[in-house]
Design a protein around this motif. Structure first.
Motif, PDB file in Angstrom:
ATOM      1  N   HIS A 445      -0.547-102.132  11.892  1.00  0.00           N
ATOM      2  CA  HIS A 445       0.942-101.864  12.748  1.00  0.00           C
ATOM      3  C   HIS A 445       0.511-100.810  14.003  1.00  0.00           C
ATOM      4  O   HIS A 445       0.974-100.959  14.858  1.00  0.00           O
ATOM      5  CB  HIS A 445       1.870-101.045  11.676  1.00  0.00           C
ATOM      6  CG  HIS A 445       2.998-100.477  12.442  1.00  0.00           C
ATOM      7  ND1 HIS A 445       3.145 -99.304  13.087  1.00  0.00           N
ATOM      8  CD2 HIS A 445       4.377-101.312  12.495  1.00  0.00           C
ATOM      9  CE1 HIS A 445       4.467 -99.317  13.513  1.00  0.00           C
ATOM     10  NE2 HIS A 445       5.163-100.550  13.425  1.00  0.00           N
ATOM     11  N   LEU A 448      -1.116-103.134  16.415  1.00  0.00           N
ATOM     12  CA  LEU A 448      -0.175-104.042  17.171  1.00  0.00           C
ATOM     13  C   LEU A 448       0.960-103.297  17.858  1.00  0.00           C
ATOM     14  O   LEU A 448       1.729-104.407  18.604  1.00  0.00           O
ATOM     15  CB  LEU A 448       0.347-105.279  16.308  1.00  0.00           C
ATOM     16  CG  LEU A 448      -0.811-106.375  15.754  1.00  0.00           C
ATOM     17  CD1 LEU A 448      -0.390-107.210  14.368  1.00  0.00           C
ATOM     18  CD2 LEU A 448      -1.280-107.028  16.890  1.00  0.00           C
ATOM     19  N   LEU A 451       1.743-104.212  21.680  1.00  0.00           N
ATOM     20  CA  LEU A 451       2.072-105.537  21.880  1.00  0.00           C
ATOM     21  C   LEU A 451       3.609-105.446  21.436  1.00  0.00           C
ATOM     22  O   LEU A 451       4.278-106.462  22.217  1.00  0.00           O
ATOM     23  CB  LEU A 451       1.088-106.593  21.093  1.00  0.00           C
ATOM     24  CG  LEU A 451       1.033-108.047  21.765  1.00  0.00           C
ATOM     25  CD1 LEU A 451       0.208-107.563  23.180  1.00  0.00           C
ATOM     26  CD2 LEU A 451      -0.109-108.865  20.905  1.00  0.00           C
ATOM     27  N   VAL A 463       3.475-111.609  20.648  1.00  0.00           N
ATOM     28  CA  VAL A 463       3.222-111.772  19.371  1.00  0.00           C
ATOM     29  C   VAL A 463       3.277-112.991  18.713  1.00  0.00           C
ATOM     30  O   VAL A 463       2.406-113.584  18.091  1.00  0.00           O
ATOM     31  CB  VAL A 463       4.121-110.484  18.623  1.00  0.00           C
ATOM     32  CG1 VAL A 463       3.528-110.678  17.031  1.00  0.00           C
ATOM     33  CG2 VAL A 463       3.706-109.140  19.269  1.00  0.00           C
ATOM     34  N   ARG A 467       0.458-115.713  17.215  1.00  0.00           N
ATOM     35  CA  ARG A 467       0.431-115.951  15.851  1.00  0.00           C
ATOM     36  C   ARG A 467       0.471-117.597  15.745  1.00  0.00           C
ATOM     37  O   ARG A 467      -0.548-118.286  15.130  1.00  0.00           O
ATOM     38  CB  ARG A 467       1.819-115.610  15.037  1.00  0.00           C
ATOM     39  CG  ARG A 467       1.890-114.553  14.619  1.00  0.00           C
ATOM     40  CD  ARG A 467       3.121-114.300  13.748  1.00  0.00           C
ATOM     41  NE  ARG A 467       3.372-113.029  13.166  1.00  0.00           N
ATOM     42  CZ  ARG A 467       4.132-112.096  13.266  1.00  0.00           C
ATOM     43  NH1 ARG A 467       4.900-112.395  14.693  1.00  0.00           N
ATOM     44  NH2 ARG A 467       4.058-110.830  12.786  1.00  0.00           N
ATOM     45  N   ALA A 497      -2.037-110.427  26.459  1.00  0.00           N
ATOM     46  CA  ALA A 497      -2.218-109.685  25.253  1.00  0.00           C
ATOM     47  C   ALA A 497      -3.534-109.025  25.141  1.00  0.00           C
ATOM     48  O   ALA A 497      -3.661-107.783  24.717  1.00  0.00           O
ATOM     49  CB  ALA A 497      -2.028-110.614  24.126  1.00  0.00           C
ATOM     50  N   LEU A 501      -3.772-104.815  24.917  1.00  0.00           N
ATOM     51  CA  LEU A 501      -4.546-104.468  23.492  1.00  0.00           C
ATOM     52  C   LEU A 501      -6.318-104.080  23.791  1.00  0.00           C
ATOM     53  O   LEU A 501      -6.742-103.256  22.769  1.00  0.00           O
ATOM     54  CB  LEU A 501      -4.713-105.684  22.420  1.00  0.00           C
ATOM     55  CG  LEU A 501      -3.202-106.189  21.833  1.00  0.00           C
ATOM     56  CD1 LEU A 501      -3.729-107.192  20.889  1.00  0.00           C
ATOM     57  CD2 LEU A 501      -2.788-104.854  21.031  1.00  0.00           C
ATOM     58  N   ILE A 514      -7.690-109.241  15.678  1.00  0.00           N
ATOM     59  CA  ILE A 514      -6.139-109.446  15.904  1.00  0.00           C
ATOM     60  C   ILE A 514      -5.765-110.346  14.749  1.00  0.00           C
ATOM     61  O   ILE A 514      -4.442-110.216  14.308  1.00  0.00           O
ATOM     62  CB  ILE A 514      -5.895-110.188  17.369  1.00  0.00           C
ATOM     63  CG1 ILE A 514      -6.293-109.233  18.434  1.00  0.00           C
ATOM     64  CG2 ILE A 514      -4.389-110.525  17.584  1.00  0.00           C
ATOM     65  CD1 ILE A 514      -5.643-107.715  18.267  1.00  0.00           C
ATOM     66  N   ALA A 517      -5.153-108.041  11.808  1.00  0.00           N
ATOM     67  CA  ALA A 517      -4.080-107.153  11.906  1.00  0.00           C
ATOM     68  C   ALA A 517      -2.530-108.171  11.921  1.00  0.00           C
ATOM     69  O   ALA A 517      -1.625-107.568  11.138  1.00  0.00           O
ATOM     70  CB  ALA A 517      -3.949-106.798  13.269  1.00  0.00           C
ATOM     71  N   LEU A 518      -2.552-109.258  12.498  1.00  0.00           N
ATOM     72  CA  LEU A 518      -1.337-110.220  12.340  1.00  0.00           C
ATOM     73  C   LEU A 518      -1.213-110.467  10.843  1.00  0.00           C
ATOM     74  O   LEU A 518      -0.001-110.557  10.008  1.00  0.00           O
ATOM     75  CB  LEU A 518      -1.456-111.258  12.994  1.00  0.00           C
ATOM     76  CG  LEU A 518      -1.264-111.091  14.556  1.00  0.00           C
ATOM     77  CD1 LEU A 518      -1.730-112.627  15.398  1.00  0.00           C
ATOM     78  CD2 LEU A 518       0.027-110.616  14.873  1.00  0.00           C
TER      79      LEU A 518
END
Length: 522
Positions: A445, A448, A451, A463, A467, A497, A501, A514, A517-518
């Protein structure tokens, strides 16, 4: 046994009987009495027997007494018929008298009907003392029985104190003492630490009341006072007594004790002795416990260094054999109440005859057991004390260091939540499972958030684009087709992005960060 009216009626040489009940059995006499307290008074302990012909003898009587009278205070003939027997009997009942004996055929020819009726209405047993039975015979019979009971209780008290003393000298002193107290008093005993939390003592008799909510609440109230005290509590199953121990202002805990009926004087004295022994044992063992724990820690370091033979020899001379392979290693987070956990582990180690080993190491308590019932005992200990712990398996002592590392990882993966986390369960979920168990969602959290905030402020979809990009194996064309935009738009969003980041999404490391994290955010 203590003398009662029931017992007195069974002394054939006295030839006593209850008016209205005759020489019938207890059930018939209770039925004859009719009053709800009648049968209770028949079986209530007699504290003494007095004789008096005063109109109001209650200033000289005590609860539990039996009164004998010849009825001179009632008068004779017309005066006896006019006498207010209800007032006389009411005074006796309010004074706690359990029975009234009347000498028939002495001053009066028979039992005054008014007296019998008044006693029946009040539920007071009325004893017919026949002619040629002197009051002193009744008094002496009760006095002899009281003396015999005191002698019996004194003998029991001496034997019980000896048994408690022998139990306190055993290696498992406190545990053995509490178990012996339960045996002597046919009761349950519950031990609580200074914060009011239950302390589990192995081999105690089963009881649902030992750590019941009312008992724990009363223990907490007694400990909050910060001074030595004794309180009583009524449970559905009977009476419970709670006593704190330790020094005022520095209480070490509390002892709860209960059974279906109250303790007598000798039993209370025995409990007081156990409280004193428990306090003395806890205070005197503090330095010895510290030395033992330092030795345990040194043996653990020997085992981790590979010098298992030396550790095994030392442990055998002090405690017994080390746990047999294969092993389970448990790492328990140390807490404020850890000394009570260590006491419980000490009891388990002594009881298991070497099948449980534990030691303190840095901020954890390390427990080594075989993969048998002892591991279940440790799991119960963790659950009962609401501890945070992790466990791992080791085939032999050569894998002890690796297993300890895995157990420590499982401990930290628990995120501080109470319970026992097993490393094998975490490892079976893969790397993402390990990250999840370690609470990686919070880190994801934070990574990200810039973003997410950018999308919210500028109505963009960076975001979602990331994905989709990862879902299509970082393919520009496939991502663009799914999103319904040009591939250059997808590239521009990915570059934007990366800039926000501060990551290089052209590199595997950047993409992996990333992507993970997603996944954690999802």
């Amino acid at each position: 046994m203590l003398p009662t009216i029931e017992w007195l009626l069974g002394r054939n040489e006295l030839r006593l009987s209850v008016v209205g009940g005759g020489r019938a059995d207890r059930g018939d006499r209770a039925a004859a009495g009719g009053h709800p307290q009648y049968s209770d008074r028949l079986t209530a302990p007699i504290t003494w027997v007095h004789s008096s012909d005063l109109d109001d003898p209650t200033p000289f009587l005590s609860p539990g007494n039996v009164l004998l009278t010849d009825g001179a205070q009632f008068g004779f003939d017309d005066a006896a018929e006019r006498y207010t027997y209800d007032t006389y009997v009411t005074r006796l009942v309010e004074a706690g008298i359990v029975g009234l004996g009347f000498a028939t055929h002495f001053l009066h020819q028979g039992m005054p009907p008014g007296l019998a009726q008044a006693c029946e209405r009040a539920g007071l047993p009325l004893i017919d003392v026949p002619d040629r039975v002197p009051f002193i015979a009744v008094i002496r019979e009760v006095a002899d029985q009281l003396a015999a009971e005191r002698s019996r209780r004194m003998e029991w008290s001496i034997a019980a104190h000896k048994a408690i003393s022998r139990a306190s000298l055993k290696p498992t002193g406190l545990r053995s003492t509490l178990s012996e107290l339960e045996r002597q008093l046919s009761c349950w005993v519950g031990l609580f630490d200074a914060t009011g939390n239950p302390v589990l003592v192995p081999a105690q008799r089963p009881s649902e009341d030992r750590f019941a909510a009312p008992v724990r609440d009363e223990v907490a109230r007694a400990l909050r006072k910060g001074r030595r005290s004794s309180t009583s509590l009524t449970l559905d199953s009977g009476q419970a007594t709670i006593q704190t121990f330790g020094q005022s202002g520095q209480l070490r805990g509390a002892l709860a004790l209960g059974r279906g009926f109250p303790l007598d004087r000798a039993e209370n004295e025995l409990v007081t002795s156990v409280i004193a022994l428990a306090t003395l044992a806890l205070e005197q063992n503090r330095e010895l416990d510290t030395t033992r724990r330092q030795l345990r820690s040194a043996l653990l370091e020997l085992m981790l260094a590979g010098n298992v033979p030396a550790a095994r020899t030392t442990a055998h001379n002090v405690w017994g054999a080390l746990p047999t392979e294969p092993l389970s290693v448990v790492a328990i987070a140390r807490q404020v109440r850890s000394h009570y956990v260590l006491d419980a582990l000490e009891s388990l180690a002594l009881e298991s005859d070497g099948r449980v080993f534990f030691a303190e190491r840095d901020t954890t308590i390390v427990v080594i057991v075989g993969q048998g019932s002892e591991r279940d005992q440790i799991a119960h200990l963790v659950a009962d004390h609401e501890l945070t712990a992790g466990s791992a398996a080791a085939a032999d002592y050569a894998e002890l260091g690796e297993a300890l590392g895995q157990a420590s990882h499982a401990l930290h993966a628990g995120g501080g939540r109470p319970g026992l986390s097993d490393f094998a369960d975490i490892a079976d979920t893969g790397m993402l499972g390990v990250l999840h168990a370690a609470g990686a969602e919070q880190v994801a959290h934070r990574v990200l958030t810039p973003l997410v905030n950018f999308d919210a402020e500028h109505s963009t979809a960076l975001v979602d684009t990331l994905r989709s990009w990862f879902a299509h194996d970082c393919s520009w064309g496939s991502t663009a087709a799914q999103l319904g935009v040009h591939r250059h738009t997808v590239r521009a969003r990915i570059d934007q992005a990366a800039s926000i980041l501060h990551l290089d999404l052209e590199s595997f490391e950047g993409r992996l960060e990333i992507w993970a994290a997603l996944r954690m955010l999802d």
